[in-house]
Design a protein around this motif. Structure first.
Motif, mmCIF file in Angstrom:
data_model
loop_
_atom_site.group_PDB
_atom_site.id
_atom_site.type_symbol
_atom_site.label_atom_id
_atom_site.label_comp_id
_atom_site.label_asym_id
_atom_site.label_seq_id
_atom_site.Cartn_x
_atom_site.Cartn_y
_atom_site.Cartn_z
ATOM 1 N N VAL A 154 0.798 -1.237 0.000
ATOM 2 C CA VAL A 154 0.000 0.000 0.000
ATOM 3 C C VAL A 154 0.822 1.275 0.000
ATOM 4 N N VAL A 155 2.103 1.200 0.364
ATOM 5 C CA VAL A 155 2.935 2.410 0.416
ATOM 6 C C VAL A 155 3.817 2.516 -0.816
ATOM 7 N N SER A 156 4.633 1.503 -1.060
ATOM 8 C CA SER A 156 5.530 1.514 -2.209
ATOM 9 C C SER A 156 6.106 0.125 -2.411
ATOM 10 N N HIS A 157 6.444 -0.202 -3.654
ATOM 11 C CA HIS A 157 7.039 -1.516 -3.933
ATOM 12 C C HIS A 157 8.536 -1.499 -3.699
ATOM 13 N N LYS A 158 9.097 -0.311 -3.367
ATOM 14 C CA LYS A 158 10.514 -0.214 -3.026
ATOM 15 C C LYS A 158 10.638 0.612 -1.746
ATOM 16 N N LEU A 159 11.091 -0.044 -0.671
ATOM 17 C CA LEU A 159 11.111 0.606 0.633
ATOM 18 C C LEU A 159 12.509 0.596 1.251
ATOM 19 N N LEU A 160 12.772 1.652 2.026
ATOM 20 C CA LEU A 160 13.917 1.681 2.927
ATOM 21 C C LEU A 160 13.335 1.896 4.316
ATOM 22 N N VAL A 161 13.260 0.806 5.080
ATOM 23 C CA VAL A 161 12.605 0.833 6.389
ATOM 24 C C VAL A 161 13.643 1.040 7.486
ATOM 25 N N ILE A 162 13.330 1.955 8.396
ATOM 26 C CA ILE A 162 14.209 2.235 9.534
ATOM 27 C C ILE A 162 13.423 1.977 10.814
ATOM 28 N N TRP A 163 13.956 1.140 11.674
ATOM 29 C CA TRP A 163 13.314 0.883 12.962
ATOM 30 C C TRP A 163 14.366 0.605 14.026
ATOM 31 N N ASP A 164 13.918 0.407 15.267
ATOM 32 C CA ASP A 164 14.872 0.202 16.355
ATOM 33 C C ASP A 164 15.274 -1.266 16.453
ATOM 34 N N GLY A 165 16.113 -1.563 17.430
ATOM 35 C CA GLY A 165 16.628 -2.918 17.579
ATOM 36 C C GLY A 165 15.784 -3.813 18.463
ATOM 37 N N SER A 166 14.491 -3.605 18.490
ATOM 38 C CA SER A 166 13.592 -4.443 19.291
ATOM 39 C C SER A 166 13.770 -5.916 18.925
ATOM 40 N N PRO A 167 13.660 -6.817 19.908
ATOM 41 C CA PRO A 167 13.811 -8.255 19.625
ATOM 42 C C PRO A 167 12.895 -8.752 18.513
ATOM 43 N N ILE A 168 11.679 -8.203 18.413
ATOM 44 C CA ILE A 168 10.768 -8.684 17.367
ATOM 45 C C ILE A 168 11.255 -8.267 15.982
ATOM 46 N N HIS A 169 12.066 -7.194 15.907
ATOM 47 C CA HIS A 169 12.613 -6.768 14.618
ATOM 48 C C HIS A 169 13.810 -7.621 14.215
ATOM 49 N N ARG A 170 14.446 -8.253 15.197
ATOM 50 C CA ARG A 170 15.651 -9.035 14.927
ATOM 51 C C ARG A 170 15.377 -10.534 14.872
ATOM 52 N N ARG A 171 14.126 -10.921 14.913
ATOM 53 C CA ARG A 171 13.793 -12.348 14.827
ATOM 54 C C ARG A 171 14.319 -12.947 13.528
ATOM 55 N N ARG A 172 14.731 -14.185 13.594
ATOM 56 C CA ARG A 172 15.249 -14.866 12.414
ATOM 57 C C ARG A 172 14.218 -14.876 11.282
ATOM 58 N N ALA A 173 12.956 -15.054 11.632
ATOM 59 C CA ALA A 173 11.911 -15.085 10.608
ATOM 60 C C ALA A 173 11.844 -13.757 9.858
ATOM 61 N N VAL A 174 12.028 -12.649 10.582
ATOM 62 C CA VAL A 174 11.995 -11.326 9.950
ATOM 63 C C VAL A 174 13.197 -11.166 9.030
ATOM 64 N N THR A 175 14.382 -11.564 9.514
ATOM 65 C CA THR A 175 15.598 -11.472 8.704
ATOM 66 C C THR A 175 15.463 -12.312 7.439
ATOM 67 N N ASN A 176 14.914 -13.516 7.566
ATOM 68 C CA ASN A 176 14.727 -14.380 6.405
ATOM 69 C C ASN A 176 13.764 -13.754 5.404
ATOM 70 N N PHE A 177 12.698 -13.129 5.922
ATOM 71 C CA PHE A 177 11.725 -12.494 5.022
ATOM 72 C C PHE A 177 12.373 -11.364 4.230
ATOM 73 N N VAL A 178 13.157 -10.529 4.920
ATOM 74 C CA VAL A 178 13.821 -9.409 4.252
ATOM 75 C C VAL A 178 14.765 -9.930 3.172
ATOM 76 N N GLU A 179 15.482 -11.022 3.472
ATOM 77 C CA GLU A 179 16.406 -11.596 2.498
ATOM 78 C C GLU A 179 15.651 -12.190 1.313
ATOM 79 N N GLU A 180 14.497 -12.806 1.575
ATOM 80 C CA GLU A 180 13.699 -13.394 0.500
ATOM 81 C C GLU A 180 13.146 -12.322 -0.431
ATOM 82 N N VAL A 181 12.687 -11.218 0.140
ATOM 83 C CA VAL A 181 12.161 -10.132 -0.693
ATOM 84 C C VAL A 181 13.274 -9.541 -1.549
ATOM 85 N N GLY A 182 14.445 -9.383 -0.953
ATOM 86 C CA GLY A 182 15.595 -8.898 -1.689
ATOM 87 C C GLY A 182 15.772 -7.387 -1.626
ATOM 88 N N GLU A 183 17.014 -6.944 -1.767
ATOM 89 C CA GLU A 183 17.327 -5.525 -1.687
ATOM 90 C C GLU A 183 16.695 -4.712 -2.810
#
Length: 221
Positions: free
Chosen positions: A119-148
């Protein structure tokens, strides 16, 4: 009188974590943030800050008017129930939110990122804090799957919430939109939150002022 002559005024102290690295925070504001702005402009990405917060039916009490000697009384319903709100603000003045009756997890972060990409854009640069939920392995894997090519995630320095414009959104909601307004249950709170968020969305200049509050320059975007 002596303090007044010295230029001192009554102020509410700002809480700061002892673990803060002030040099790292200053470097992020002076060097990293301009680099992220430049990257977003060069790669035509939408720059997004995200954060989470909890909202309770208990009202945020702020100063108000009342007859002299007759202090206003706000009756509240004591409860530990709350709503979890995830929000994202863009450097173009857009606001996206998600409200749940449960605590957020890494899986919720993935769902929210999917929503932002849709809904916002198909190309994002997301900035957030180091909360544990942001550093979960599942989140990291999702970001890698989507790709830079579509999604890049960057972290803020630790213990520096003032760098995130979304913190000013929380202040606007709790200290202005919902201040002195108790709710009987989560349904009423959800309704008031929905109305308040809709009001804020109608004022992109207010959303951009959150970046000014965080002292983040938006030039070159």
């Amino acid at each position: 009188r002596l303090l007044k002559k010295l230029g001192w005024t009554p102020q509410i102290p700002i809480l700061r974590a002892i673990q803060r690295d002030e040099k790292k925070i200053a470097r992020w504001r002076k060097e990293v943030w301009p680099e992220l702005r430049q990257r977003a402009r060069k790669e035509r990405r939408t720059l997004v800050f995200t954060d989470e917060s909890g909202f309770y039916p208990l009202p945020g009490v702020v100063r108000t008017y009342g007859p002299r000697g007759d202090t206003p009384v706000i009756k509240e319903w004591h409860t530990h129930d709350h709503l979890s709100v995830m929000a994202a603000v863009t450097a173009t003045g857009k606001l996206c939110t998600w409200i749940r009756e449960e605590a957020f997890t890494g899986l919720h972060c993935i769902t929210f990122l999917r929503r932002l990409l849709r809904v916002v854009s198909h190309k994002l640069l997301v900035i957030w804090d180091g909360s544990p939920i942001h550093r979960r392995r599942a989140v990291t894997n999702f970001v890698e799957e989507v790709g830079e090519s579509r999604l890049v995630v960057e972290f803020l320095p630790g213990y520096a919430p003032e760098l995130n414009p979304v913190e000013w959104l929380w202040s606007q909601l709790k200290d202005v939109e919902l201040c002195n307004k108790p709710c009987m249950d989560l349904e009423e709170l959800h309704e008031k939150l929905h109305v308040a968020i809709a009001r804020i969305r109608q004022h992109p200049e207010l959303i951009l002022s959150f970046f000014a509050g965080a002292k983040l320059c938006l030039e070159e975007l």
